[in-house]
Design a protein around this motif. Structure first.
Motif, PDB file in Angstrom:
ATOM      1  N   ASP A 129       0.854  -1.180   0.000  1.00  0.00           N
ATOM      2  CA  ASP A 129       0.000   0.000   0.000  1.00  0.00           C
ATOM      3  C   ASP A 129       0.891   1.231   0.000  1.00  0.00           C
ATOM      4  N   VAL A 130       0.264   2.393  -0.134  1.00  0.00           N
ATOM      5  CA  VAL A 130       0.976   3.660  -0.206  1.00  0.00           C
ATOM      6  C   VAL A 130       0.517   4.551   0.933  1.00  0.00           C
ATOM      7  N   ARG A 131       1.476   5.230   1.555  1.00  0.00           N
ATOM      8  CA  ARG A 131       1.178   6.103   2.683  1.00  0.00           C
ATOM      9  C   ARG A 131       1.487   7.550   2.311  1.00  0.00           C
ATOM     10  N   HIS A 132       0.579   8.445   2.666  1.00  0.00           N
ATOM     11  CA  HIS A 132       0.793   9.883   2.529  1.00  0.00           C
ATOM     12  C   HIS A 132       0.689  10.446   3.938  1.00  0.00           C
ATOM     13  N   GLY A 133       1.838  10.775   4.537  1.00  0.00           N
ATOM     14  CA  GLY A 133       1.822  11.113   5.957  1.00  0.00           C
ATOM     15  C   GLY A 133       1.384   9.894   6.744  1.00  0.00           C
ATOM     16  N   ALA A 134       0.368  10.031   7.582  1.00  0.00           N
ATOM     17  CA  ALA A 134      -0.154   8.910   8.355  1.00  0.00           C
ATOM     18  C   ALA A 134      -1.297   8.203   7.636  1.00  0.00           C
ATOM     19  N   ARG A 135      -1.655   8.645   6.455  1.00  0.00           N
ATOM     20  CA  ARG A 135      -2.832   8.113   5.748  1.00  0.00           C
ATOM     21  C   ARG A 135      -2.437   7.046   4.735  1.00  0.00           C
ATOM     22  N   TRP A 136      -3.057   5.874   4.838  1.00  0.00           N
ATOM     23  CA  TRP A 136      -2.895   4.827   3.845  1.00  0.00           C
ATOM     24  C   TRP A 136      -3.952   5.010   2.766  1.00  0.00           C
ATOM     25  N   LEU A 137      -3.573   4.799   1.505  1.00  0.00           N
ATOM     26  CA  LEU A 137      -4.487   5.053   0.401  1.00  0.00           C
ATOM     27  C   LEU A 137      -5.404   3.879   0.088  1.00  0.00           C
ATOM     28  N   GLY A 138      -5.093   2.692   0.618  1.00  0.00           N
ATOM     29  CA  GLY A 138      -5.963   1.546   0.400  1.00  0.00           C
ATOM     30  C   GLY A 138      -5.935   1.043  -1.034  1.00  0.00           C
ATOM     31  N   LEU A 139      -4.740   0.882  -1.595  1.00  0.00           N
ATOM     32  CA  LEU A 139      -4.633   0.412  -2.970  1.00  0.00           C
ATOM     33  C   LEU A 139      -4.964  -1.070  -3.085  1.00  0.00           C
ATOM     34  N   HIS A 140      -5.578  -1.436  -4.190  1.00  0.00           N
ATOM     35  CA  HIS A 140      -5.748  -2.832  -4.559  1.00  0.00           C
ATOM     36  C   HIS A 140      -4.357  -3.386  -4.866  1.00  0.00           C
ATOM     37  N   PRO A 141      -4.096  -4.684  -4.567  1.00  0.00           N
ATOM     38  CA  PRO A 141      -2.757  -5.240  -4.827  1.00  0.00           C
ATOM     39  C   PRO A 141      -2.238  -4.990  -6.235  1.00  0.00           C
ATOM     40  N   ARG A 160       2.276  -0.716 -22.495  1.00  0.00           N
ATOM     41  CA  ARG A 160       1.150  -1.520 -22.024  1.00  0.00           C
ATOM     42  C   ARG A 160       1.536  -2.995 -21.974  1.00  0.00           C
ATOM     43  N   GLN A 161       2.265  -3.470 -22.991  1.00  0.00           N
ATOM     44  CA  GLN A 161       2.665  -4.875 -23.025  1.00  0.00           C
ATOM     45  C   GLN A 161       3.614  -5.205 -21.877  1.00  0.00           C
ATOM     46  N   GLN A 162       4.506  -4.282 -21.550  1.00  0.00           N
ATOM     47  CA  GLN A 162       5.408  -4.517 -20.419  1.00  0.00           C
ATOM     48  C   GLN A 162       4.627  -4.634 -19.115  1.00  0.00           C
ATOM     49  N   LEU A 163       3.609  -3.811 -18.958  1.00  0.00           N
ATOM     50  CA  LEU A 163       2.779  -3.891 -17.754  1.00  0.00           C
ATOM     51  C   LEU A 163       2.005  -5.203 -17.713  1.00  0.00           C
ATOM     52  N   ILE A 164       1.492  -5.619 -18.845  1.00  0.00           N
ATOM     53  CA  ILE A 164       0.772  -6.885 -18.900  1.00  0.00           C
ATOM     54  C   ILE A 164       1.694  -8.040 -18.515  1.00  0.00           C
ATOM     55  N   THR A 165       2.932  -7.981 -18.981  1.00  0.00           N
ATOM     56  CA  THR A 165       3.897  -9.041 -18.673  1.00  0.00           C
ATOM     57  C   THR A 165       4.350  -8.984 -17.221  1.00  0.00           C
ATOM     58  N   ASP A 166       4.694  -7.786 -16.730  1.00  0.00           N
ATOM     59  CA  ASP A 166       5.320  -7.661 -15.419  1.00  0.00           C
ATOM     60  C   ASP A 166       4.328  -7.601 -14.261  1.00  0.00           C
ATOM     61  N   VAL A 167       3.147  -7.031 -14.505  1.00  0.00           N
ATOM     62  CA  VAL A 167       2.164  -6.869 -13.424  1.00  0.00           C
ATOM     63  C   VAL A 167       1.065  -7.925 -13.509  1.00  0.00           C
ATOM     64  N   TRP A 168       0.539  -8.135 -14.718  1.00  0.00           N
ATOM     65  CA  TRP A 168      -0.535  -9.120 -14.891  1.00  0.00           C
ATOM     66  C   TRP A 168       0.007 -10.539 -15.081  1.00  0.00           C
ATOM     67  N   SER A 178      -8.176  -3.817 -19.012  1.00  0.00           N
ATOM     68  CA  SER A 178      -7.857  -3.904 -17.589  1.00  0.00           C
ATOM     69  C   SER A 178      -6.748  -2.938 -17.186  1.00  0.00           C
ATOM     70  N   VAL A 179      -5.744  -2.778 -18.037  1.00  0.00           N
ATOM     71  CA  VAL A 179      -4.639  -1.868 -17.697  1.00  0.00           C
ATOM     72  C   VAL A 179      -5.166  -0.450 -17.535  1.00  0.00           C
ATOM     73  N   GLU A 180      -5.935  -0.011 -18.494  1.00  0.00           N
ATOM     74  CA  GLU A 180      -6.462   1.351 -18.446  1.00  0.00           C
ATOM     75  C   GLU A 180      -7.380   1.560 -17.237  1.00  0.00           C
ATOM     76  N   VAL A 181      -8.180   0.553 -16.935  1.00  0.00           N
ATOM     77  CA  VAL A 181      -9.090   0.648 -15.782  1.00  0.00           C
ATOM     78  C   VAL A 181      -8.304   0.774 -14.482  1.00  0.00           C
ATOM     79  N   HIS A 182      -7.270  -0.036 -14.328  1.00  0.00           N
ATOM     80  CA  HIS A 182      -6.472   0.022 -13.095  1.00  0.00           C
ATOM     81  C   HIS A 182      -5.702   1.333 -12.984  1.00  0.00           C
ATOM     82  N   VAL A 183      -5.200   1.838 -14.102  1.00  0.00           N
ATOM     83  CA  VAL A 183      -4.521   3.133 -14.071  1.00  0.00           C
ATOM     84  C   VAL A 183      -5.503   4.224 -13.656  1.00  0.00           C
TER      85      VAL A 183
END
Length: 241
Positions: A129-141, A160-168, A178-183
């Protein structure tokens, strides 16, 4: 030089557990905050009840940097380890055993970068997850993985293909957007802390992490989180330097 934090109802470690005598450096925290200190934290928990020890582990979960001393019951030690604590040790642990265990934890801790600082944000790989000060942003994995991947090569285009390979973890082009939706979802969450400009769409296709010059980068002021809040609650926060 190896560094450790000491957290207890006393400011300095007792001689039996003082790693300074075997070459370590003691960090006192920054401005009363300990979570900002990115090294092993050793707790003398002999004066805490089991519920308080569990609360410590929960506050920093997964608590891979925490070494808790003074845990006498085997069942409780197992529970603390299951919450992610690096070590849960009895009160009769000696200096040399503590040093060996702390060295092992510090070595493992150093092999994998847990944090990345991006502008005013802190990416925490263990919490995913990501923190801004004391606040967590609650990101999906997957949102977190997408941002972490862009942070691998800040300022450089990631297709986009690199993201599909490395993240998906896919070797083929999916039939969805899906990539565009998650971004889009990631940007919406970053917008809540005025950081949506962090992710740029590249005209040639793909995305990149924005140049750091557009952000007001963190000052030296420490950032408290749930662990610091709990230490404050039980009166174990360090005094501001």
């Amino acid at each position: 030089m190896s560094c450790f934090g000491w957290i207890a109802d006393s400011r300095l470690p007792s001689p039996r557990w003082d790693l300074r005598t075997v070459g370590w450096t003691l960090c006192d925290g920054h401005g009363g905050c300990r979570a900002e200190c990115r090294h092993v934290l050793i707790f003398d928990t002999r004066n805490l009840v089991p519920e308080q020890r569990l609360a410590l582990a929960e506050a920093d979960r997964p608590a891979w940097r925490l070494i808790l001393l003074g845990v006498e019951e085997a069942e409780e030690r197992a529970r603390l380890l299951s919450l992610g604590c690096a070590e849960a040790l009895s009160g009769d642990t000696g200096l040399h055993e503590l040093e060996a265990r702390t060295r092992r934890v510090a070595d493992m801790f150093g092999r994998l970068p847990r944090w990345r600082d991006i502008g005013p944000l802190t990416l925490d790989l263990f919490h995913r997850d990501v923190r801004h000060g004391a606040r967590w942003l609650g990101l999906h994995p997957r949102e977190f993985s997408l941002l972490w991947r862009l942070a691998d090569t800040p300022g450089q285009r990631v297709t986009r293909q690199q993201l599909i390979t490395d993240v998906w973890r896919l070797n083929h082009e999916p039939e969805t957007n899906s990539v565009e939706v998650h971004v889009s979802r990631l940007r919406a969450k970053l917008a809540g802390v005025e950081c949506d400009a962090l992710i740029e769409t590249v005209p040639e296709g793909g995305y990149r992490l924005a140049d750091r010059s557009i952000f007001a980068w963190p000052s030296s002021a420490p950032q408290a989180d749930a662990l610091d809040d709990y230490l404050q609650k039980i009166g174990w926060a360090s005094e501001p330097a």
